[in-house]
Design a protein around this motif. Structure first.
Motif, PDB file in Angstrom:
ATOM      1  N   ILE A   1       0.836  -1.201   0.000  1.00 13.76           N
ATOM      2  CA  ILE A   1       0.000   0.000   0.000  1.00 13.76           C
ATOM      3  C   ILE A   1       0.871   1.252   0.000  1.00 13.76           C
ATOM      4  CG2 ILE A   1      -1.806   1.270   1.239  1.00 13.76           C
ATOM      5  CD1 ILE A   1      -2.739  -1.444   0.288  1.00 13.76           C
ATOM      6  N   LEU A   2       0.472   2.225  -0.797  1.00 11.00           N
ATOM      7  CA  LEU A   2       1.096   3.544  -0.751  1.00 11.00           C
ATOM      8  C   LEU A   2       0.031   4.549  -0.323  1.00 11.00           C
ATOM      9  CD1 LEU A   2       3.362   5.589  -1.281  1.00 11.00           C
ATOM     10  CD2 LEU A   2       2.619   5.685  -3.656  1.00 11.00           C
ATOM     11  N   PHE A   3       0.224   5.144   0.837  1.00 11.14           N
ATOM     12  CA  PHE A   3      -0.722   6.151   1.314  1.00 11.14           C
ATOM     13  C   PHE A   3      -0.315   7.516   0.767  1.00 11.14           C
ATOM     14  CE2 PHE A   3      -1.131   2.910   4.691  1.00 11.14           C
ATOM     15  CZ  PHE A   3      -2.485   2.652   4.542  1.00 11.14           C
ATOM     16  N   LEU A   4      -1.195   8.091  -0.038  1.00 13.19           N
ATOM     17  CA  LEU A   4      -0.911   9.389  -0.647  1.00 13.19           C
ATOM     18  C   LEU A   4      -1.424  10.521   0.232  1.00 13.19           C
ATOM     19  CD1 LEU A   4      -1.958   8.751  -4.360  1.00 13.19           C
ATOM     20  CD2 LEU A   4       0.327   8.566  -3.362  1.00 13.19           C
ATOM     21  N   ASP A   5      -0.811  11.694   0.067  1.00 17.44           N
ATOM     22  CA  ASP A   5      -1.330  12.888   0.727  1.00 17.44           C
ATOM     23  C   ASP A   5      -2.668  13.262   0.094  1.00 17.44           C
ATOM     24  OD1 ASP A   5       0.846  13.208   2.444  1.00 17.44           O
ATOM     25  OD2 ASP A   5       2.009  14.209   0.879  1.00 17.44           O
ATOM     26  N   ALA A   6      -3.498  13.931   0.870  1.00 20.74           N
ATOM     27  CA  ALA A   6      -4.885  14.180   0.454  1.00 20.74           C
ATOM     28  C   ALA A   6      -5.010  15.058  -0.786  1.00 20.74           C
ATOM     29  CB  ALA A   6      -5.659  14.809   1.608  1.00 20.74           C
ATOM     30  N   GLU A   7      -3.993  15.856  -1.069  1.00 23.87           N
ATOM     31  CA  GLU A   7      -4.124  16.735  -2.235  1.00 23.87           C
ATOM     32  C   GLU A   7      -3.924  15.993  -3.557  1.00 23.87           C
ATOM     33  OE1 GLU A   7       0.253  16.794  -1.357  1.00 23.87           O
ATOM     34  OE2 GLU A   7      -1.607  16.825  -0.208  1.00 23.87           O
ATOM     35  N   LYS A   8      -3.485  14.726  -3.495  1.00 25.26           N
ATOM     36  CA  LYS A   8      -3.219  13.957  -4.717  1.00 25.26           C
ATOM     37  C   LYS A   8      -4.420  13.077  -5.079  1.00 25.26           C
ATOM     38  CE  LYS A   8       1.752  13.958  -3.815  1.00 25.26           C
ATOM     39  NZ  LYS A   8       2.952  13.148  -3.510  1.00 25.26           N
ATOM     40  N   LEU A   9      -5.600  13.670  -5.039  1.00 22.58           N
ATOM     41  CA  LEU A   9      -6.828  12.908  -5.261  1.00 22.58           C
ATOM     42  C   LEU A   9      -6.856  12.224  -6.620  1.00 22.58           C
ATOM     43  CD1 LEU A   9      -9.436  15.375  -3.742  1.00 22.58           C
ATOM     44  CD2 LEU A   9      -8.805  13.157  -2.835  1.00 22.58           C
ATOM     45  N   SER A  10      -6.360  12.915  -7.632  1.00 25.07           N
ATOM     46  CA  SER A  10      -6.428  12.367  -8.987  1.00 25.07           C
ATOM     47  C   SER A  10      -5.548  11.128  -9.151  1.00 25.07           C
ATOM     48  CB  SER A  10      -6.016  13.431 -10.005  1.00 25.07           C
ATOM     49  OG  SER A  10      -4.685  13.854  -9.759  1.00 25.07           O
ATOM     50  N   GLN A  11      -4.553  10.969  -8.270  1.00 30.04           N
ATOM     51  CA  GLN A  11      -3.629   9.838  -8.381  1.00 30.04           C
ATOM     52  C   GLN A  11      -4.082   8.615  -7.587  1.00 30.04           C
ATOM     53  OE1 GLN A  11       0.443  11.022  -7.528  1.00 30.04           O
ATOM     54  NE2 GLN A  11       0.040  13.107  -8.239  1.00 30.04           N
ATOM     55  N   ALA A  12      -5.085   8.793  -6.750  1.00 31.74           N
ATOM     56  CA  ALA A  12      -5.490   7.716  -5.842  1.00 31.74           C
ATOM     57  C   ALA A  12      -6.293   6.636  -6.558  1.00 31.74           C
ATOM     58  CB  ALA A  12      -6.303   8.283  -4.692  1.00 31.74           C
ATOM     59  N   ASP A  13      -6.071   5.390  -6.139  1.00 32.05           N
ATOM     60  CA  ASP A  13      -6.900   4.279  -6.600  1.00 32.05           C
ATOM     61  C   ASP A  13      -8.158   4.170  -5.742  1.00 32.05           C
ATOM     62  OD1 ASP A  13      -5.034   3.353  -8.574  1.00 32.05           O
ATOM     63  OD2 ASP A  13      -3.817   2.567  -6.942  1.00 32.05           O
ATOM     64  N   ILE A  14      -7.982   4.404  -4.447  1.00 32.02           N
ATOM     65  CA  ILE A  14      -9.085   4.294  -3.489  1.00 32.02           C
ATOM     66  C   ILE A  14      -9.022   5.481  -2.532  1.00 32.02           C
ATOM     67  CG2 ILE A  14     -10.027   2.954  -1.549  1.00 32.02           C
ATOM     68  CD1 ILE A  14      -8.987   0.441  -2.888  1.00 32.02           C
ATOM     69  N   ILE A  15     -10.182   6.020  -2.194  1.00 27.81           N
ATOM     70  CA  ILE A  15     -10.273   7.081  -1.183  1.00 27.81           C
ATOM     71  C   ILE A  15     -11.176   6.564  -0.071  1.00 27.81           C
ATOM     72  CG2 ILE A  15     -10.990   9.448  -0.686  1.00 27.81           C
ATOM     73  CD1 ILE A  15     -10.616   9.942  -3.770  1.00 27.81           C
ATOM     74  N   ILE A  16     -10.627   6.444   1.114  1.00 30.43           N
ATOM     75  CA  ILE A  16     -11.407   5.980   2.263  1.00 30.43           C
ATOM     76  C   ILE A  16     -11.729   7.182   3.142  1.00 30.43           C
ATOM     77  CG2 ILE A  16     -11.312   4.618   4.389  1.00 30.43           C
ATOM     78  CD1 ILE A  16      -9.689   2.557   2.822  1.00 30.43           C
ATOM     79  N   SER A  17     -13.002   7.353   3.449  1.00 32.78           N
ATOM     80  CA  SER A  17     -13.433   8.507   4.232  1.00 32.78           C
ATOM     81  C   SER A  17     -14.556   8.089   5.174  1.00 32.78           C
ATOM     82  CB  SER A  17     -13.917   9.620   3.294  1.00 32.78           C
ATOM     83  OG  SER A  17     -14.493  10.686   4.025  1.00 32.78           O
TER      84      SER A  17
END
Length: 482
Positions: A412-428
Motif C-alpha cells: 500500500i502507498l498512502f498518498l497525501d490528500a491533495e493527490k486525489l487524482s492519483q489515488a486508486d481508493i479514497i477511504i473517508s
C-alpha cells in the motif's frame, strides 16, 4: 441500535438486538417503524431478510455520519443553532408550534444539551428569545463543530452565501504559502468561514491576545496573507482576520519544505517552549529522517493552537484510537510513556502552561497519531495508492491506515490528500459527493465493520485485476511488435 447493524454484514436477530439494547419486543418494533418512517426518504431501511434477520440497507455513498446528521438536524438544538448563527429571534412559542410540543417538553429537550454546552463555556438563553450564549469565540466554535456534523445530512439546508469568495481565499493562500489543503479540510474551512462571516455581519465580535496579533503580523510578512483577505466580500477588522487565518492554519494541510522551515523558525521565536518540547519528543523516537521536518511542523501546529487558537482546538478522546501492535518494531507503550514524560518535564519547568498537564491525554493522542503517520509515510511504498480522510483528523486517519496494513498483504502507498487524482481508493468517514470521483470512495465509520472490509477487498481485487489485465495487454503488444 444503528451501530449494531453497521457492525454486522449478514444481519442480526431481533432477540440479539433486544438483548444488546435491553429493550422489549414492542419497543424494538416501534423503533424500527420510527426509523423507517424518518429515513425512508433517504433510502435507508431496516428490514427482515430471508433468514429472518434484521438488516440495514442504505445508499453506497452514505455512512453512519449521514444518519447521525439526520438525527441532529431534527433536534430543537438545530433550530436554535440556525437562529444563533444569524442572530435571529426565535421564541419558545415558535419552537412549540414547529414541533407541536408543550413548554415543559421543550424545556426538557433543551435541557438535554446543557451539559455539553456548559463544557464549552456556553448556555442556552431562554428568557425572551432562545439562543446560544457565551464568548463569541466559543459560540463560533460550537456552531462550526455542530454544523460540520449536520452537513453530512442529505437534507442539510444551510446556504453558503460566500462559497466562491472563500474558495478564492483558499487558492491564494495555497499559492502564497506553497501548500495544499486537504479536501475535507476545504469543506470544513468553507463552513467555518461562512459561520465566521455571518456572525460578524450580525455584529458579533471576537477578541485577540497580543501574542496572536504578533504572530499574525509575522505570518503576513512571510506569506502575504493580506492578498487572500482581498478575496472576501468585505473588509474584516484585524481581530476577525486573525481568527479567520488561525483556523485556516489549523486545518489539515500539506506544506512545502520551504514553508515548513519558515513555520518552524516562527515557532522557535514565538513559542520557544513548544519548539523545545517538540524537538525533545522527536529526539527520543526511532530515526525517520525523511519525515522529521513534517513531523516537527505538524506537532508544532497542534501545540501552537493552545496559544494562537485555544477556542478552536480539536478534541480527541484517546480511547477512540486504540493503538494496537503495529507492523513496525516500535514499542507504542514506550513512545507514549516518553511523550508523557516530556510533557510532565516541561510542565514542571513551565507551570504556567497548565494545558500540558490538564490536556496531556489529548496532546499525547495527537502526537502519537502524527508519529504513526510519519512512520507509515516513511516505511511503505507499494503500488496500491490509497488516500485516507477523516472528519476527525489525523488520529482517525492514522488508525484507519494501520488497520488497512494489518488487514491486507497487498503493498500500500498512502498518498497525501491533495493527490486525489492519483489515488486508486479514497477511504473517508464523511460523504464526499461532488468533491471527488465517487467510484473511488469507500465510506467507513469509526471502526471498519465486516461489510467495510468486504467492500475494501472487492475494490482492491478489481483494481489489481485491472492492473493485471493492463500488464497482459502491454505484454501482448510487445510480443506483436517483436
Amino acid at each position: 441500535m444503528i451501530q449494531l447493524f453497521f457492525s454486522s454484514n449478514e444481519g442480526i436477530t431481533r432477540a440479539k438486538v433486544m438483548e444488546e439494547l435491553g429493550i422489549s419486543w414492542n419497543t424494538l418494533t416501534n423503533d424500527i417503524y420510527s426509523f423507517n418512517y424518518e429515513m425512508n426518504k433517504f433510502d435507508w431501511f431496516l428490514e427482515t431478510n430471508e433468514q429472518n434477520l434484521l438488516t440495514l440497507s442504505f445508499p453506497y455513498n452514505h455512512s453512519l455520519a449521514t444518519y447521525e446528521a439526520v438525527l441532529l438536524q431534527n433536534t430543537i438544538l438545530y433550530q436554535v443553532s440556525l437562529a444563533t448563527l444569524d442572530n435571529k429571534k426565535i421564541t419558545s412559542v415558535d419552537l412549540m408550534d414547529k414541533y407541536h410540543i408543550s413548554y415543559s417538553t421543550l424545556y426538557r429537550e433543551i435541557k438535554k444539551w446543557v451539559p455539553q454546552l456548559n463544557e464549552m463555556g456556553l448556555f442556552i438563553n431562554m428568557k425572551e428569545y432562545i439562543f446560544i450564549e457565551g464568548s463569541e469565540a466559543a459560540v463560533r466554535r460550537f456552531l462550526y463543530f455542530f454544523f460540520t456534523k449536520v452537513a453530512a445530512s442529505p437534507a442539510f439546508d444551510l446556504h453558503l452565501y460566500y462559497n466562491n469568495e472563500i474558495s478564492n481565499f483558499i487558492k491564494v493562500l495555497e499559492e502564497n504559502m506553497q501548500m495544499s489543503m486537504h479536501t475535507l479540510s476545504k469543506i470544513r474551512f468553507t463552513l467555518f468561514s461562512e459561520i465566521h462571516l455571518r456572525r460578524y455581519l450580525s455584529k458579533k465580535r471576537v477578541t485577540i491576545t497580543p501574542k496572536q496579533y504578533t504572530f499574525f503580523q509575522e505570518m503576513e510578512q512571510i506569506f502575504s496573507i493580506e492578498e487572500a483577505f482581498k478575496q472576501l466580500p468585505f473588509e474584516l477588522p484585524i481581530a476577525e482576520k486573525i481568527h479567520f487565518f488561525a483556523q485556516f492554519f489549523a486545518m489539515n494541510c500539506h506544506f512545502s519544505d520551504d514553508t515548513m522551515k519558515k513555520r518552524i523558525m516562527l515557532a522557535k521565536k514565538h513559542s520557544p517552549i513548544h519548539y523545545e518540547l517538540t524537538q525533545s519528543i522527536i529526539d527520543g523516537l526511532p530515526e525517520i529522517s525523511e519525515q522529521k521536518l513534517a513531523l516537527c511542523n505538524n506537532i508544532l501546529n497542534f501545540l501552537d493552537n493552545y496559544i494562537f487558537l485555544p477556542c478552536l482546538l480539536p478534541t480527541y478522546e484517546c480511547e477512540n484510537f486504540p493503538w494496537t501492535k503495529t507492523t513496525s518494531n516500535w514499542d507504542n507503550a514506550a513512545i507514549e510513556k516518553w511523550i508523557y514524560k516530556q510533557l510532565a518535564h516541561f510542565n514542571q519547568i513551565h507551570p504556567d502552561l497548565t494545558y500540558l498537564e490538564l490536556d496531556k491525554d489529548n496532546i499525547t493522542a495527537n502526537i502519537m497519531a502524527q508519529i504513526h503517520a510519519a512512520y507509515l509515510n516513511a516505511s511503505y511504498a507499494p503500488p496500491l495508492k490509497i488516500i485516507v480522510m477523516s472528519i476527525n483528523g489525523a488520529p482517525v486517519e492514522s488508525y484507519f491506515k494501520k488497520r488497512i496494513l494489518q488487514h491486507t498483504d497487498q503493498r500500500i502507498l498512502f498518498l497525501d490528500a491533495e493527490k486525489l487524482s492519483q489515488a486508486d481508493i479514497i477511504i473517508s468517514d464523511y460523504p464526499l459527493s461532488g468533491y471527488v470521483d465517487e467510484k473511488k470512495i469507500i465510506l467507513w465509520n469509526k471502526d471498519p465493520s465486516k461489510r467495510d472490509w468486504q467492500n475494501f477487498d472487492a475494490n482492491t481485487r478489481k483494481l489489481l485485476e485491472k492492473q493485471f489485465k493492463s500488464l497482459i495487454l502491454e505484454n501482448d503488444k510487445y510480443k506483436q511488435a517483436n
